[in-house]
Design a protein around this motif. Structure first.
Motif, mmCIF file in Angstrom:
data_model
loop_
_atom_site.group_PDB
_atom_site.id
_atom_site.type_symbol
_atom_site.label_atom_id
_atom_site.label_comp_id
_atom_site.label_asym_id
_atom_site.label_seq_id
_atom_site.Cartn_x
_atom_site.Cartn_y
_atom_site.Cartn_z
ATOM 1 N N LYS A 155 0.835 -1.207 0.000
ATOM 2 C CA LYS A 155 0.000 0.000 0.000
ATOM 3 C C LYS A 155 0.873 1.261 0.000
ATOM 4 C CE LYS A 155 -3.883 0.009 2.553
ATOM 5 N NZ LYS A 155 -5.149 -0.217 1.884
ATOM 6 N N LYS A 156 2.068 1.148 0.559
ATOM 7 C CA LYS A 156 2.964 2.301 0.680
ATOM 8 C C LYS A 156 4.019 2.362 -0.426
ATOM 9 C CE LYS A 156 1.140 3.455 4.627
ATOM 10 N NZ LYS A 156 0.170 4.515 4.660
ATOM 11 N N VAL A 157 4.543 1.201 -0.789
ATOM 12 C CA VAL A 157 5.652 1.152 -1.743
ATOM 13 C C VAL A 157 5.136 0.576 -3.056
ATOM 14 C CG1 VAL A 157 7.941 0.183 -2.168
ATOM 15 C CG2 VAL A 157 7.264 0.774 0.143
ATOM 16 N N ARG A 158 5.580 1.088 -4.151
ATOM 17 C CA ARG A 158 5.087 0.645 -5.454
ATOM 18 C C ARG A 158 6.114 -0.228 -6.178
ATOM 19 N NH1 ARG A 158 -0.181 1.222 -5.017
ATOM 20 N NH2 ARG A 158 -0.749 3.332 -4.438
ATOM 21 N N GLY A 159 6.256 -1.481 -5.713
ATOM 22 C CA GLY A 159 7.006 -2.471 -6.473
ATOM 23 C C GLY A 159 8.515 -2.472 -6.352
ATOM 24 N N LEU A 160 9.086 -1.996 -5.253
ATOM 25 C CA LEU A 160 10.546 -1.959 -5.153
ATOM 26 C C LEU A 160 11.168 -3.268 -4.670
ATOM 27 C CD1 LEU A 160 11.064 1.585 -3.594
ATOM 28 C CD2 LEU A 160 11.355 0.892 -5.972
ATOM 29 N N LEU A 161 10.451 -4.054 -3.860
ATOM 30 C CA LEU A 161 11.075 -5.204 -3.205
ATOM 31 C C LEU A 161 10.654 -6.566 -3.738
ATOM 32 C CD1 LEU A 161 10.760 -4.019 0.500
ATOM 33 C CD2 LEU A 161 12.735 -3.843 -0.988
ATOM 34 N N GLY A 162 9.723 -6.660 -4.637
ATOM 35 C CA GLY A 162 9.164 -7.939 -5.067
ATOM 36 C C GLY A 162 10.196 -8.968 -5.473
ATOM 37 N N ALA A 163 11.028 -8.667 -6.438
ATOM 38 C CA ALA A 163 12.026 -9.636 -6.930
ATOM 39 C C ALA A 163 13.087 -9.914 -5.873
ATOM 40 C CB ALA A 163 12.678 -9.104 -8.199
ATOM 41 N N TYR A 164 13.458 -8.924 -5.100
ATOM 42 C CA TYR A 164 14.493 -9.130 -4.097
ATOM 43 C C TYR A 164 14.047 -10.093 -3.006
ATOM 44 C CZ TYR A 164 16.701 -5.198 -6.391
ATOM 45 O OH TYR A 164 17.262 -4.381 -7.324
ATOM 46 N N SER A 165 12.763 -10.053 -2.636
ATOM 47 C CA SER A 165 12.298 -10.976 -1.609
ATOM 48 C C SER A 165 12.307 -12.410 -2.130
ATOM 49 C CB SER A 165 10.911 -10.582 -1.106
ATOM 50 O OG SER A 165 9.962 -10.692 -2.138
ATOM 51 N N GLU A 166 12.004 -12.624 -3.409
ATOM 52 C CA GLU A 166 12.076 -13.972 -3.987
ATOM 53 C C GLU A 166 13.526 -14.451 -4.052
ATOM 54 O OE1 GLU A 166 9.547 -15.470 -7.141
ATOM 55 O OE2 GLU A 166 8.663 -13.468 -7.234
ATOM 56 N N ILE A 167 14.441 -13.554 -4.363
ATOM 57 C CA ILE A 167 15.865 -13.919 -4.398
ATOM 58 C C ILE A 167 16.318 -14.347 -3.007
ATOM 59 C CG2 ILE A 167 18.196 -12.998 -4.707
ATOM 60 C CD1 ILE A 167 16.990 -11.223 -6.969
ATOM 61 N N LEU A 168 15.928 -13.592 -1.988
ATOM 62 C CA LEU A 168 16.288 -13.940 -0.615
ATOM 63 C C LEU A 168 15.669 -15.277 -0.223
ATOM 64 C CD1 LEU A 168 17.576 -13.250 2.111
ATOM 65 C CD2 LEU A 168 15.485 -11.981 2.674
ATOM 66 N N GLY A 169 14.381 -15.464 -0.524
ATOM 67 C CA GLY A 169 13.709 -16.717 -0.192
ATOM 68 C C GLY A 169 14.349 -17.903 -0.880
ATOM 69 N N GLY A 170 14.652 -17.772 -2.172
ATOM 70 C CA GLY A 170 15.305 -18.854 -2.907
ATOM 71 C C GLY A 170 16.671 -19.173 -2.343
ATOM 72 N N SER A 171 17.426 -18.153 -1.972
ATOM 73 C CA SER A 171 18.764 -18.366 -1.401
ATOM 74 C C SER A 171 18.689 -19.117 -0.077
ATOM 75 C CB SER A 171 19.463 -17.021 -1.184
ATOM 76 O OG SER A 171 19.604 -16.338 -2.399
ATOM 77 N N ILE A 172 17.717 -18.792 0.741
ATOM 78 C CA ILE A 172 17.562 -19.475 2.026
ATOM 79 C C ILE A 172 17.196 -20.943 1.804
ATOM 80 C CG2 ILE A 172 16.152 -19.595 4.127
ATOM 81 C CD1 ILE A 172 16.086 -16.495 4.053
ATOM 82 N N LEU A 173 16.290 -21.215 0.846
ATOM 83 C CA LEU A 173 15.926 -22.605 0.553
ATOM 84 C C LEU A 173 17.127 -23.403 0.059
ATOM 85 C CD1 LEU A 173 12.432 -22.375 -1.157
ATOM 86 C CD2 LEU A 173 12.974 -23.351 1.062
ATOM 87 N N ILE A 174 17.924 -22.806 -0.812
ATOM 88 C CA ILE A 174 19.114 -23.493 -1.320
ATOM 89 C C ILE A 174 20.073 -23.792 -0.163
ATOM 90 C CG2 ILE A 174 21.191 -23.213 -2.729
ATOM 91 C CD1 ILE A 174 19.403 -21.650 -4.741
ATOM 92 N N ALA A 175 20.296 -22.816 0.708
ATOM 93 C CA ALA A 175 21.203 -23.019 1.841
ATOM 94 C C ALA A 175 20.689 -24.118 2.771
ATOM 95 C CB ALA A 175 21.384 -21.706 2.614
ATOM 96 N N PHE A 176 19.385 -24.130 3.032
ATOM 97 C CA PHE A 176 18.814 -25.152 3.897
ATOM 98 C C PHE A 176 18.927 -26.529 3.255
ATOM 99 C CE2 PHE A 176 15.307 -27.422 6.041
ATOM 100 C CZ PHE A 176 15.718 -27.240 7.348
ATOM 101 N N GLY A 177 18.695 -26.616 1.952
ATOM 102 C CA GLY A 177 18.842 -27.882 1.235
ATOM 103 C C GLY A 177 20.267 -28.398 1.291
ATOM 104 N N ILE A 178 21.229 -27.509 1.122
ATOM 105 C CA ILE A 178 22.642 -27.894 1.197
ATOM 106 C C ILE A 178 22.979 -28.363 2.609
ATOM 107 C CG2 ILE A 178 25.004 -26.996 1.098
ATOM 108 C CD1 ILE A 178 24.045 -25.283 -1.302
ATOM 109 N N LYS A 179 22.403 -27.696 3.620
ATOM 110 C CA LYS A 179 22.627 -28.116 5.005
ATOM 111 C C LYS A 179 22.093 -29.525 5.239
ATOM 112 C CE LYS A 179 21.540 -26.901 9.784
ATOM 113 N NZ LYS A 179 20.943 -28.154 10.179
ATOM 114 N N ILE A 180 20.932 -29.839 4.675
ATOM 115 C CA ILE A 180 20.371 -31.188 4.834
ATOM 116 C C ILE A 180 21.257 -32.209 4.128
ATOM 117 C CG2 ILE A 180 18.458 -32.684 4.108
ATOM 118 C CD1 ILE A 180 16.555 -30.427 4.742
ATOM 119 N N ILE A 181 21.708 -31.877 2.934
ATOM 120 C CA ILE A 181 22.518 -32.819 2.145
ATOM 121 C C ILE A 181 23.855 -33.120 2.836
ATOM 122 C CG2 ILE A 181 23.805 -33.140 -0.010
ATOM 123 C CD1 ILE A 181 21.542 -31.498 -1.384
#
Length: 183
Positions: A155-181
Protein backbone atom coordinates in the motif's frame (compact mmCIF):
# COMPACT_ATOMS: atom_id res chain seq x y z
CA UNK A 1 19.43 -28.90 23.96
CA UNK A 2 21.52 -27.00 21.38
CA UNK A 3 20.35 -29.52 18.75
CA UNK A 4 16.75 -28.43 19.35
CA UNK A 5 17.68 -24.76 19.16
CA UNK A 6 19.53 -25.36 15.89
CA UNK A 7 16.56 -27.26 14.45
CA UNK A 8 14.17 -24.51 15.57
CA UNK A 9 16.30 -21.82 13.95
CA UNK A 10 16.61 -23.84 10.75
CA UNK A 11 12.84 -24.34 10.58
CA UNK A 12 12.30 -20.64 11.32
CA UNK A 13 14.55 -19.65 8.42
CA UNK A 14 12.82 -22.17 6.17
CA UNK A 15 9.39 -20.85 7.19
CA UNK A 16 10.41 -17.31 6.32
CA UNK A 17 11.97 -18.46 3.05
CA UNK A 18 8.69 -20.09 2.03
CA UNK A 19 6.77 -17.06 3.21
CA UNK A 20 8.74 -14.80 0.88
CA UNK A 21 6.46 -15.85 -1.98
CA UNK A 22 3.51 -14.73 0.11
CA UNK A 23 5.34 -11.49 0.83
CA UNK A 24 6.02 -10.89 -2.87
CA UNK A 25 2.44 -11.61 -3.85
CA UNK A 26 1.28 -9.49 -0.94
CA UNK A 27 3.28 -6.55 -2.25
CA UNK A 28 1.49 -6.80 -5.56
CA UNK A 29 -1.91 -7.26 -3.96
CA UNK A 30 -1.34 -4.36 -1.60
CA UNK A 31 -0.83 -2.10 -4.59
CA UNK A 32 -4.43 -2.84 -5.57
CA UNK A 33 -5.51 -0.79 -2.54
CA UNK A 34 -7.34 -3.51 -0.65
CA UNK A 35 -9.32 -2.81 2.49
CA UNK A 36 -7.84 -3.94 5.80
CA UNK A 37 -10.55 -6.59 6.25
CA UNK A 38 -9.64 -8.12 2.87
CA UNK A 39 -5.92 -8.00 3.77
CA UNK A 40 -6.64 -9.85 7.04
CA UNK A 41 -8.69 -12.52 5.26
CA UNK A 42 -6.11 -13.05 2.51
CA UNK A 43 -3.33 -13.46 5.09
CA UNK A 44 -5.34 -16.00 7.07
CA UNK A 45 -6.22 -18.07 4.00
CA UNK A 46 -2.59 -18.01 2.78
CA UNK A 47 -1.48 -19.13 6.26
CA UNK A 48 -3.99 -21.99 6.26
CA UNK A 49 -2.77 -23.18 2.87
CA UNK A 50 0.83 -22.98 4.13
CA UNK A 51 -0.26 -25.40 6.86
CA UNK A 52 -2.33 -27.77 4.71
CA UNK A 53 0.03 -28.13 1.75
CA UNK A 54 3.19 -29.02 3.70
CA UNK A 55 1.12 -31.31 5.96
CA UNK A 56 0.11 -33.38 2.95
CA UNK A 57 3.72 -33.26 1.74
CA UNK A 58 5.11 -34.36 5.12
CA UNK A 59 2.67 -37.27 5.37
CA UNK A 60 3.54 -38.39 1.86
CA UNK A 61 7.26 -37.86 2.54
CA UNK A 62 7.11 -39.98 5.70
CA UNK A 63 5.34 -42.73 3.80
CA UNK A 64 7.96 -42.64 1.06
CA UNK A 65 10.88 -42.54 3.53
CA UNK A 66 9.79 -45.76 5.25
CA UNK A 67 10.11 -47.58 1.94
CA UNK A 68 13.28 -45.96 0.63
CA UNK A 69 15.56 -45.45 3.66
CA UNK A 70 18.57 -43.12 3.99
CA UNK A 71 18.51 -41.92 0.38
CA UNK A 72 15.44 -39.85 1.28
CA UNK A 73 17.55 -37.34 3.23
CA UNK A 74 19.59 -36.68 0.11
CA UNK A 75 16.44 -36.46 -2.02
CA UNK A 76 14.82 -34.05 0.45
CA UNK A 77 17.86 -31.78 0.40
CA UNK A 78 18.04 -31.89 -3.39
CA UNK A 79 14.34 -31.05 -3.57
CA UNK A 80 14.86 -27.95 -1.41
CA UNK A 81 17.82 -26.86 -3.53
CA UNK A 82 15.69 -27.33 -6.66
CA UNK A 83 12.80 -25.30 -5.27
CA UNK A 84 15.15 -22.55 -4.13
CA UNK A 85 16.78 -22.47 -7.55
CA UNK A 86 13.38 -22.23 -9.21
CA UNK A 87 12.51 -19.29 -6.94
CA UNK A 88 15.78 -17.56 -7.89
CA UNK A 89 15.19 -18.07 -11.61
CA UNK A 90 11.57 -16.91 -11.39
CA UNK A 91 12.72 -13.71 -9.67
CA UNK A 92 14.59 -12.81 -12.86
CA UNK A 93 11.65 -13.74 -15.13
CA UNK A 94 10.20 -10.45 -16.28
CA UNK A 95 7.09 -11.80 -18.00
CA UNK A 96 3.84 -10.33 -16.83
CA UNK A 97 1.66 -12.63 -14.77
CA UNK A 98 -2.11 -12.63 -14.80
CA UNK A 99 -3.53 -11.02 -11.69
CA UNK A 100 -6.12 -13.13 -9.85
CA UNK A 101 -8.70 -11.26 -7.84
CA UNK A 102 -8.34 -12.25 -4.16
CA UNK A 103 -12.04 -12.99 -3.64
CA UNK A 104 -13.85 -16.35 -3.32
CA UNK A 105 -12.47 -18.99 -5.68
CA UNK A 106 -9.78 -16.56 -6.86
CA UNK A 107 -8.52 -16.32 -3.28
CA UNK A 108 -8.37 -20.11 -2.99
CA UNK A 109 -6.53 -20.44 -6.32
CA UNK A 110 -4.14 -17.66 -5.33
CA UNK A 111 -3.44 -19.24 -1.92
CA UNK A 112 -2.95 -22.66 -3.50
CA UNK A 113 -0.51 -21.30 -6.07
CA UNK A 114 1.47 -19.43 -3.42
CA UNK A 115 1.68 -22.50 -1.18
CA UNK A 116 2.39 -25.19 -3.78
CA UNK A 117 6.12 -24.90 -3.10
CA UNK A 118 5.47 -25.61 0.58
CA UNK A 119 3.98 -28.98 -0.47
CA UNK A 120 7.28 -29.91 -2.08
CA UNK A 121 9.22 -28.65 0.92
CA UNK A 122 6.90 -30.65 3.19
CA UNK A 123 7.60 -33.71 1.07
CA UNK A 124 11.33 -33.22 1.54
CA UNK A 125 10.96 -32.55 5.26
CA UNK A 126 8.73 -35.60 5.69
CA UNK A 127 11.51 -37.70 4.24
CA UNK A 128 14.00 -36.24 6.72
CA UNK A 129 11.79 -36.88 9.80
CA UNK A 130 11.27 -33.32 11.03
CA UNK A 131 8.83 -32.41 13.84
CA UNK A 132 5.53 -31.97 12.01
CA UNK A 133 3.53 -29.75 14.39
CA UNK A 134 6.35 -27.25 14.82
CA UNK A 135 6.95 -27.02 11.08
CA UNK A 136 3.27 -26.54 10.24
CA UNK A 137 2.72 -23.84 12.87
CA UNK A 138 5.82 -21.95 11.83
CA UNK A 139 5.04 -22.22 8.09
CA UNK A 140 1.47 -20.98 8.62
CA UNK A 141 2.41 -18.15 10.97
CA UNK A 142 5.34 -16.94 8.87
CA UNK A 143 3.41 -16.94 5.60
CA UNK A 144 0.43 -15.20 7.20
CA UNK A 145 2.61 -12.52 8.78
CA UNK A 146 4.68 -12.04 5.65
CA UNK A 147 1.63 -11.78 3.39
CA UNK A 148 0.11 -9.19 5.74
CA UNK A 149 3.40 -7.31 5.83
CA UNK A 150 3.68 -7.44 2.06
CA UNK A 151 0.15 -6.19 1.49
CA UNK A 152 0.51 -3.37 4.00
CA UNK A 153 3.88 -2.40 2.59
CA UNK A 154 2.47 -2.69 -0.93
CA UNK A 155 0.00 0.00 0.00
CA UNK A 156 2.96 2.30 0.68
CA UNK A 157 5.65 1.15 -1.74
CA UNK A 158 5.09 0.65 -5.45
CA UNK A 159 7.01 -2.47 -6.47
CA UNK A 160 10.55 -1.96 -5.15
CA UNK A 161 11.08 -5.20 -3.21
CA UNK A 162 9.16 -7.94 -5.07
CA UNK A 163 12.03 -9.64 -6.93
CA UNK A 164 14.49 -9.13 -4.10
CA UNK A 165 12.30 -10.98 -1.61
CA UNK A 166 12.08 -13.97 -3.99
CA UNK A 167 15.86 -13.92 -4.40
CA UNK A 168 16.29 -13.94 -0.62
CA UNK A 169 13.71 -16.72 -0.19
CA UNK A 170 15.31 -18.85 -2.91
CA UNK A 171 18.76 -18.37 -1.40
CA UNK A 172 17.56 -19.48 2.03
CA UNK A 173 15.93 -22.61 0.55
CA UNK A 174 19.11 -23.49 -1.32
CA UNK A 175 21.20 -23.02 1.84
CA UNK A 176 18.81 -25.15 3.90
CA UNK A 177 18.84 -27.88 1.24
CA UNK A 178 22.64 -27.89 1.20
CA UNK A 179 22.63 -28.12 5.01
CA UNK A 180 20.37 -31.19 4.83
CA UNK A 181 22.52 -32.82 2.14
CA UNK A 182 25.88 -32.25 3.84
CA UNK A 183 24.56 -31.86 7.30
Amino acid sequence: MSGYVGEFISILFLAFALGMDAFSVGLGLGMQQLRLKRIALIGIVVGIFHILMPFVGIILGQFISEGIGQITILLGGLLLVGIGSQMLFSAFNHELKKVIEPVGTGLLILSFSISIDSFSVGLGLGMSGVKTALVLLMFGAASMLLSWTGMLLGKKVRGLLGAYSEILGGSILIAFGIKIIFG
